[in-house]
Design a protein around this motif. Structure first.
Motif, mmCIF file in Angstrom:
data_model
loop_
_atom_site.group_PDB
_atom_site.id
_atom_site.type_symbol
_atom_site.label_atom_id
_atom_site.label_comp_id
_atom_site.label_asym_id
_atom_site.label_seq_id
_atom_site.Cartn_x
_atom_site.Cartn_y
_atom_site.Cartn_z
ATOM 1 N N ALA A 197 100.200 55.110 57.113
ATOM 2 C CA ALA A 197 98.763 54.830 57.025
ATOM 3 C C ALA A 197 97.931 55.686 57.975
ATOM 4 N N GLU A 198 96.844 56.233 57.449
ATOM 5 C CA GLU A 198 95.844 56.925 58.265
ATOM 6 C C GLU A 198 94.758 55.941 58.686
ATOM 7 N N THR A 199 94.396 55.069 57.760
ATOM 8 C CA THR A 199 93.433 54.015 58.040
ATOM 9 C C THR A 199 94.066 52.676 57.672
ATOM 10 N N VAL A 200 93.585 51.602 58.293
ATOM 11 C CA VAL A 200 94.122 50.277 57.991
ATOM 12 C C VAL A 200 92.993 49.265 57.873
ATOM 13 N N TRP A 201 93.278 48.226 57.084
ATOM 14 C CA TRP A 201 92.471 47.017 57.050
ATOM 15 C C TRP A 201 93.359 45.898 57.561
ATOM 16 N N LEU A 202 92.863 45.096 58.505
ATOM 17 C CA LEU A 202 93.561 43.901 58.956
ATOM 18 C C LEU A 202 92.825 42.706 58.372
ATOM 19 N N MET A 203 93.506 41.990 57.468
ATOM 20 C CA MET A 203 92.864 40.942 56.687
ATOM 21 C C MET A 203 93.433 39.571 56.997
ATOM 22 N N ASP A 204 92.565 38.561 56.922
ATOM 23 C CA ASP A 204 93.012 37.179 57.070
ATOM 24 C C ASP A 204 92.007 36.254 56.401
ATOM 25 N N GLU A 205 92.511 35.331 55.610
ATOM 26 C CA GLU A 205 91.709 34.292 54.969
ATOM 27 C C GLU A 205 90.489 34.861 54.244
ATOM 28 N N GLY A 206 90.710 35.959 53.511
ATOM 29 C CA GLY A 206 89.651 36.508 52.669
ATOM 30 C C GLY A 206 88.663 37.415 53.369
ATOM 31 N N ALA A 207 88.928 37.762 54.621
ATOM 32 C CA ALA A 207 88.009 38.627 55.364
ATOM 33 C C ALA A 207 88.766 39.800 55.977
ATOM 34 N N VAL A 208 88.088 40.933 56.095
ATOM 35 C CA VAL A 208 88.644 42.093 56.789
ATOM 36 C C VAL A 208 88.175 42.009 58.234
ATOM 37 N N LEU A 209 89.094 41.678 59.131
ATOM 38 C CA LEU A 209 88.741 41.460 60.534
ATOM 39 C C LEU A 209 88.503 42.771 61.276
ATOM 40 N N ALA A 210 89.189 43.829 60.853
ATOM 41 C CA ALA A 210 89.016 45.146 61.478
ATOM 42 C C ALA A 210 89.429 46.199 60.469
ATOM 43 N N HIS A 211 88.770 47.338 60.520
ATOM 44 C CA HIS A 211 89.155 48.440 59.641
ATOM 45 C C HIS A 211 88.763 49.751 60.312
ATOM 46 N N GLY A 212 89.514 50.786 60.004
ATOM 47 C CA GLY A 212 89.215 52.101 60.572
ATOM 48 C C GLY A 212 90.473 52.933 60.691
ATOM 49 N N LEU A 242 100.756 49.565 66.366
ATOM 50 C CA LEU A 242 100.174 48.874 65.224
ATOM 51 C C LEU A 242 100.617 47.412 65.201
ATOM 52 N N GLU A 243 101.837 47.165 65.658
ATOM 53 C CA GLU A 243 102.321 45.785 65.737
ATOM 54 C C GLU A 243 101.483 44.980 66.733
ATOM 55 N N ASP A 244 101.077 45.634 67.829
ATOM 56 C CA ASP A 244 100.201 44.958 68.793
ATOM 57 C C ASP A 244 98.862 44.607 68.154
ATOM 58 N N LEU A 245 98.315 45.550 67.367
ATOM 59 C CA LEU A 245 97.060 45.277 66.663
ATOM 60 C C LEU A 245 97.223 44.092 65.723
ATOM 61 N N HIS A 246 98.351 44.075 65.006
ATOM 62 C CA HIS A 246 98.637 42.967 64.106
ATOM 63 C C HIS A 246 98.641 41.650 64.876
ATOM 64 N N ASP A 247 99.330 41.635 66.014
ATOM 65 C CA ASP A 247 99.426 40.401 66.793
ATOM 66 C C ASP A 247 98.061 39.976 67.327
ATOM 67 N N TYR A 248 97.237 40.969 67.699
ATOM 68 C CA TYR A 248 95.919 40.665 68.270
ATOM 69 C C TYR A 248 95.018 40.020 67.211
ATOM 70 N N TYR A 249 94.965 40.627 66.035
ATOM 71 C CA TYR A 249 94.050 40.134 64.997
ATOM 72 C C TYR A 249 94.628 39.007 64.147
ATOM 73 N N LEU A 250 95.946 39.033 63.924
ATOM 74 C CA LEU A 250 96.528 38.113 62.947
ATOM 75 C C LEU A 250 97.548 37.161 63.539
ATOM 76 N N GLY A 251 97.886 37.334 64.810
ATOM 77 C CA GLY A 251 98.927 36.510 65.400
ATOM 78 C C GLY A 251 98.463 35.516 66.432
ATOM 79 N N GLY A 252 97.157 35.290 66.502
ATOM 80 C CA GLY A 252 96.652 34.276 67.413
ATOM 81 C C GLY A 252 96.161 34.786 68.748
ATOM 82 N N GLU A 253 96.221 36.114 68.975
ATOM 83 C CA GLU A 253 95.766 36.665 70.260
ATOM 84 C C GLU A 253 94.262 36.454 70.479
ATOM 85 N N LEU A 254 93.526 36.282 69.380
ATOM 86 C CA LEU A 254 92.073 36.124 69.515
ATOM 87 C C LEU A 254 91.691 34.710 69.956
#
Length: 255
Positions: A197-212, A242-254
């Motif tokens: 991936a060059e760009t990613v969307w991090l999605m949860d519950e119907g929303a894109v929490l981060a993209h770029g 990228l796994e850290d980003l996943h954990d931050y946005y989708l794994g409860g880090e927020l």
């Protein structure tokens, strides 16, 4: 780079679920990785792109080589897709299925299709109902690439594949991108995502929490003394994955 897809105020409601997409453009030749927990809306987004379902609000504008295509049917001739199951005629043999698809796609390459089946050790004389889930994914991938599409959509394409098959799929996707093909794929295997991936969307519950762009998203964060992901200015300067980003946005880090 020219625009291939443009999302404009897109919303899709399905019962109690609503998918909301940001106003973004996907460039021709871009590889977009979509990361999300189950039920995030990844498959719904891909179905919208393919025109299998329609938006509740907003629109998706589709282009080929910079030319806006109004008719989804015309646009889909230049698209290939692999979903998490091979929805085809169960009693049809793969070789015969290729001949059937030759009638549907003007650029279908039967030889390329058979070569890719051979690459993955998939018997073209087997009926679809006799294939394992992994073999179905391999066959679906061969179908998606056989007509050299301008866009490929893949929903968990490496699920159930062995390491060797995954590596081969990554190689073929890179080859397709080098020829100008746009690729949108979802995967829970973040090593594949990190490589492609060059760009990613991090999605949860119907929303894109981060993209770029992946690198730009990573640069926003670092880790603190406890190993927790924090804004870059609060961290120790350590590069995150990228796994850290996943954990931050989708794994409860927020939380």
């Amino acid at each position: 780079m020219t625009t291939h897809l443009e999302f404009v105020s897109v919303r899709k409601s399905r019962g109690d679920f609503t998918l909301t997409l940001p106003d973004v453009s996907i460039k021709q030749g871009e590889i977009l990785g979509v990361i999300g927990n189950n039920g995030a809306g990844k498959s719904t987004m891909m179905q919208l792109v393919l025109g299998l379902i329609t938006t509740t609000e907003g629109e998706i504008r589709r282009y080929h080589d910079g030319v806006h295509i109004d008719e989804v049917g015309v646009w889909k001739e230049e698209a290939g897709f692999v979903f998490d199951d091979l929805l085809m005629y169960d009693d049809m043999k793969l070789k015969r299925l290729g001949k059937f698809l030759n009638e549907q796609y003007k650029h279908w390459d039967q030889q390329r299709y058979l070569e890719m089946l051979a690459l993955y050790n998939v018997d073209p004389n087997k009926k679809i109902k006799k294939l394992s889930r992994g073999m179905k994914m391999k066959a679906g991938f061969a179908m998606a690439l056989a007509h050299r599409p301008k866009l490929i959509l893949l929903d968990e394409p490496t699920a159930g594949l062995d390491t060797k098959s995954r590596r081969e799929m990554v190689r073929l996707l890179k080859e397709a991108q080098s020829e100008g093909t746009t690729i949108i794929f979802s995967s829970h295997i973040l090593s594949d995502m990190e490589e492609l991936a060059e760009t990613v969307w991090l999605m949860d519950e119907g929303a894109v929490l981060a993209h770029g762009r992946v690198g730009e998203l990573k640069e926003r964060f670092s880790k603190n003394a406890n190993g927790r992901i924090v804004p870059k200015e609060e961290g120790n300067g350590e590069m995150i994955s990228l796994e850290d980003l996943h954990d931050y946005y989708l794994g409860g880090e927020l939380d």
